[in-house]
Design a protein around this motif. Structure first.
Motif, PDB file in Angstrom:
ATOM      1  N   ALA A 157       0.873  -1.175   0.000  1.00 48.95           N
ATOM      2  CA  ALA A 157       0.000   0.000   0.000  1.00 48.95           C
ATOM      3  C   ALA A 157       0.912   1.227   0.000  1.00 48.95           C
ATOM      4  CB  ALA A 157      -0.872   0.001   1.240  1.00 48.95           C
ATOM      5  N   ALA A 158       0.449   2.318  -0.570  1.00 53.54           N
ATOM      6  CA  ALA A 158       1.320   3.499  -0.630  1.00 53.54           C
ATOM      7  C   ALA A 158       0.495   4.777  -0.628  1.00 53.54           C
ATOM      8  CB  ALA A 158       2.185   3.446  -1.893  1.00 53.54           C
ATOM      9  N   GLY A 159       1.180   5.841  -0.267  1.00 53.64           N
ATOM     10  CA  GLY A 159       0.574   7.162  -0.345  1.00 53.64           C
ATOM     11  C   GLY A 159       1.029   7.830  -1.634  1.00 53.64           C
ATOM     12  N   LEU A 236       9.736   4.917   3.808  1.00 52.57           N
ATOM     13  CA  LEU A 236      10.133   5.635   5.018  1.00 52.57           C
ATOM     14  C   LEU A 236      10.125   4.653   6.196  1.00 52.57           C
ATOM     15  CD1 LEU A 236       8.091   8.950   4.669  1.00 52.57           C
ATOM     16  CD2 LEU A 236      10.311   8.375   3.708  1.00 52.57           C
ATOM     17  N   TYR A 241       2.564   8.902   8.741  1.00 47.53           N
ATOM     18  CA  TYR A 241       2.525   9.318   7.344  1.00 47.53           C
ATOM     19  C   TYR A 241       3.247  10.657   7.202  1.00 47.53           C
ATOM     20  CZ  TYR A 241      -1.023   5.710   6.465  1.00 47.53           C
ATOM     21  OH  TYR A 241      -1.687   4.510   6.336  1.00 47.53           O
ATOM     22  N   GLU A 242       3.414  11.105   5.957  1.00 49.83           N
ATOM     23  CA  GLU A 242       4.211  12.301   5.707  1.00 49.83           C
ATOM     24  C   GLU A 242       3.474  13.585   6.104  1.00 49.83           C
ATOM     25  OE1 GLU A 242       4.866   8.955   4.231  1.00 49.83           O
ATOM     26  OE2 GLU A 242       3.289  10.000   3.153  1.00 49.83           O
ATOM     27  N   VAL A 258       4.864   6.724  -1.889  1.00 44.98           N
ATOM     28  CA  VAL A 258       5.689   6.452  -0.711  1.00 44.98           C
ATOM     29  C   VAL A 258       4.988   5.439   0.202  1.00 44.98           C
ATOM     30  CG1 VAL A 258       4.749   8.486   0.519  1.00 44.98           C
ATOM     31  CG2 VAL A 258       6.959   7.559   1.185  1.00 44.98           C
ATOM     32  N   GLY A 259       5.794   4.544   0.773  1.00 49.20           N
ATOM     33  CA  GLY A 259       5.240   3.538   1.676  1.00 49.20           C
ATOM     34  C   GLY A 259       6.188   3.273   2.828  1.00 49.20           C
ATOM     35  N   MET A 260       6.028   2.102   3.445  1.00 50.63           N
ATOM     36  CA  MET A 260       6.837   1.778   4.634  1.00 50.63           C
ATOM     37  C   MET A 260       7.520   0.421   4.500  1.00 50.63           C
ATOM     38  SD  MET A 260       4.111   2.943   7.506  1.00 50.63           S
ATOM     39  CE  MET A 260       3.134   4.439   7.289  1.00 50.63           C
ATOM     40  N   THR A 283      -3.369   4.044  -1.546  1.00 45.19           N
ATOM     41  CA  THR A 283      -4.495   4.022  -0.594  1.00 45.19           C
ATOM     42  C   THR A 283      -4.675   5.357   0.124  1.00 45.19           C
ATOM     43  OG1 THR A 283      -3.017   3.101   1.080  1.00 45.19           O
ATOM     44  CG2 THR A 283      -4.374   1.532  -0.130  1.00 45.19           C
ATOM     45  N   VAL A 284      -3.679   6.223   0.002  1.00 40.43           N
ATOM     46  CA  VAL A 284      -3.775   7.544   0.634  1.00 40.43           C
ATOM     47  C   VAL A 284      -3.404   8.582  -0.411  1.00 40.43           C
ATOM     48  CG1 VAL A 284      -2.898   9.056   2.461  1.00 40.43           C
ATOM     49  CG2 VAL A 284      -3.085   6.600   2.873  1.00 40.43           C
TER      50      VAL A 284
HETATM   51  N1  LIG Z   1       4.646   6.440   4.292  1.00 42.75           N
HETATM   52  C1  LIG Z   1       3.419   6.072   3.894  1.00 42.75           C
HETATM   53  N2  LIG Z   1       3.110   4.783   3.891  1.00 42.75           N
HETATM   54  C2  LIG Z   1       1.886   4.437   3.460  1.00 42.75           C
HETATM   55  N3  LIG Z   1       1.321   3.234   3.344  1.00 42.75           N
HETATM   56  C3  LIG Z   1       0.082   3.407   2.880  1.00 42.75           C
HETATM   57  N4  LIG Z   1      -0.148   4.696   2.678  1.00 42.75           N
HETATM   58  C4  LIG Z   1       0.976   5.360   3.054  1.00 42.75           C
HETATM   59  C5  LIG Z   1       1.335   6.740   3.078  1.00 42.75           C
HETATM   60  O1  LIG Z   1       0.574   7.634   2.751  1.00 42.75           O
HETATM   61  N5  LIG Z   1       2.574   7.023   3.493  1.00 42.75           N
END
Ligand SMILES: Nc1nc2[nH]cnc2c(=O)[nH]1
Ligand SMILES: O=P(O)(O)O[C@H]1O[C@H](CO)[C@@H](O)[C@H]1O
Length: 324
Positions: A157-159, A236, A241-242, A258-260, A283-284
Motif C-alpha cells: 500500500a502506498a501514499g 520511510l 505518514y508524511e 511512498v510507503g513503509m 491508498t492515501v
Molecule cells: N509512508 C506512507 N506509507 C503508506 N502506506 C500506505 N499509505 C501510506 C502513506 O501515505 N505514506
C-alpha cells in the motif's frame, strides 16, 4: 605472582612505584593495540545455515518447490485466496522466522499453485517500523530463494506523492529512492555470504524491465489503463505518514509514491539474483482528497482495486509460466 615475589624484598614505596610503572606500561600497550570494531551484523543476523533450515522446514511441510514468490501487502492479502491446494505455514512454526507483533497481520505463508504455477505467498510482511532490523524484514526473501523461487512479486500500500495520482491507482514500480540506504542502513551491511551474492550490487534493472513491460501490457489488456501508472517509489522508516513539508521534499526528489516497506526487500531479491516485479496500490492521496473515489465509496472501491491487483498478478504468472 612473579612481581609479588620480586616486590616482596622492596620497601612499600618502591613496591607502589613498581606497580604504578607496570600499570602505565599495560595502559600504553592497550592504547597501541588496534581498536576492536564490533561490526553491525545486518547481513549476519541470519546466516546461510539458518536460512537453509527455514527453507527446508517449508519444503518438508508443503512438498512443493515454488517457482514464484509473492509478498502481499497488508491491503492485498486476499491474493492468497486465488492459490489452489494451499498449504498454510504460520511464521511462528518456521525456526527463527520473524513474526510481526502487529494485530491484524496474518503472519503466514501460503504455498500452492496459481494458474498452473507453483507459488509461495507471504500473507503479511515484517516492517521496520515494528522495531525489526532490515535483515529481519528481508530474511523471507532469502528463504524464498533457497526454496527455489526464481521470480518474486512485491506489493504494498502506498501514499501518493505525484499530484496526478488518485486513491485506487496501481503504480508499477520502475525505480526507487533508497532513503534507508542513503542514511547508512541496509540489510546488506556486514560481511556477505557469496552464496547469496557479492559485496556490492548494481541496481540497474532491479525492477526487471521485461516484467515491467509485460505487467503494463497485461494491465492494459485487462482494461485497467485508466488507473495504471509507472513511477518511482520510496520507503520511510516511520509509521507516521508524511507531513506536507515531507511530501514536498519527496516530490522534489522525484518520488511518485511512498510507503513503509518493499525497497529493502527488492534490494535483497535483486542481490541474490531473483527477477523482481513490484507494484503499489495507492491508498492515501497526497493532494485533493475530496475528489478521491475512495472517499465516496471506500469499501467497494478498494475491493474493486484489490481485485484488479490480484488479476494482474495471476495473469503475469500465467504468462511467464507459459512463456507467453
Ligand atoms: N509512508 C506512507 N506509507 C503508506 N502506506 C500506505 N499509505 C501510506 C502513506 O501515505 N505514506
Ligand atoms: O507494507 P504494506 O504491508 O503494504 O503496508 C502498508 O500499509 C501500512 C500503512 O497503511 C503500512 O504498513 C504500509 O507499509
Amino acid at each position: 605472582m612473579k612481581c609479588q615475589q620480586c616486590c616482596a624484598s622492596k620497601s612499600p614505596l618502591a613496591r607502589r612505584l613498581q606497580l604504578k610503572k607496570q600499570k602505565e606500561a599495560e595502559e600504553a600497550e592497550a592504547k597501541a593495540r588496534p581498536k576492536q570494531i564490533v561490526v553491525t551484523p545486518q547481513s549476519l543476523l541470519y546466516n546461510y545455515d539458518d536460512v537453509s533450515a527455514m527453507a527446508e522446514y517449508i519444503l518438508r511441510t508443503c512438498r512443493i518447490r515454488p517457482k514464484f514468490g509473492v509478498v502481499c501487502s497488508t491491503v492485498l492479502s486476499s491474493m492468497v485466496n486465488m492459490i489452489e491446494n494451499p498449504v498454510d505455514i504460520p511464521f511462528r512454526d518456521i525456526p527463527q522466522f520473524p513474526v510481526s507483533p502487529v494485530d491484524g497481520h496474518d503472519n503466514k505463508l501460503v504455498v500452492g499453485t496459481l494458474m498452473g504455477a507453483t507459488v509461495i505467498a507471504m500473507q503479511g510482511r515484517i516492517h521496520a517500523y515494528e522495531g525489526f532490523e532490515l535483515a529481519s524484514c528481508t530474511v523471507p526473501v532469502h528463504v524464498m530463494k533457497l526454496c527455489g523461487v526464481k521470480y518474486v512479486f512485491f506489493t504494498s500500500a502506498a501514499g501518493a506523492v505525484n499530484p496526478g495520482y488518485a486513491v485506487g491507482d496501481i503504480m508499477l514500480i520502475k525505480d526507487h529512492i533508497n532513503l534507508f540506504g542513503m542514511m547508512g542502513s541496509s540489510p546488506l551491511i556486514g560481511r556477505h555470504d557469496s552464496r547469496f551474492g557479492g559485496p556490492c550490487v548494481s541496481m540497474v534493472n532491479a525492477y526487471d524491465n521485461y516484467l515491467l513491460e509485460r505487467g503494463m501490457e497485461i494491465g492494459k489488456s485487462l482494461g485497467y489503463q485508466e488507473c495504471l501508472r509507472t513511477g518511482v517509489f520510496a520507503c520511510l522508516g516511520s509509521p507516521s505518514y508524511e507531513t506536507e513539508a515531507e511530501q514536498k521534499i519527496l516530490s522534489l526528489l522525484g518520488v511518485d509514491a511512498v510507503g513503509m516497506s518493499l525497497v529493502h526487500e527488492v534490494i535483497v531479491a535483486h542481490h541474490c539474483g531473483l527477477r523482481v516485479f513490484s507494484f503499489v496500490l495507492i491508498t492515501v492521496s497526497g493532494f485533493g482528497e475530496d475528489e478521491d473515489p475512495a472517499v465516496v465509496n471506500p469499501e467497494s472501491f478498494l475491493r474493486q482495486q484489490q481485485y484488479a491487483c490480484n488479476e494482474l498478478i495471476a495473469r503475469l504468472i500465467y504468462d511467464i509460466q507459459n512463456d507467453l
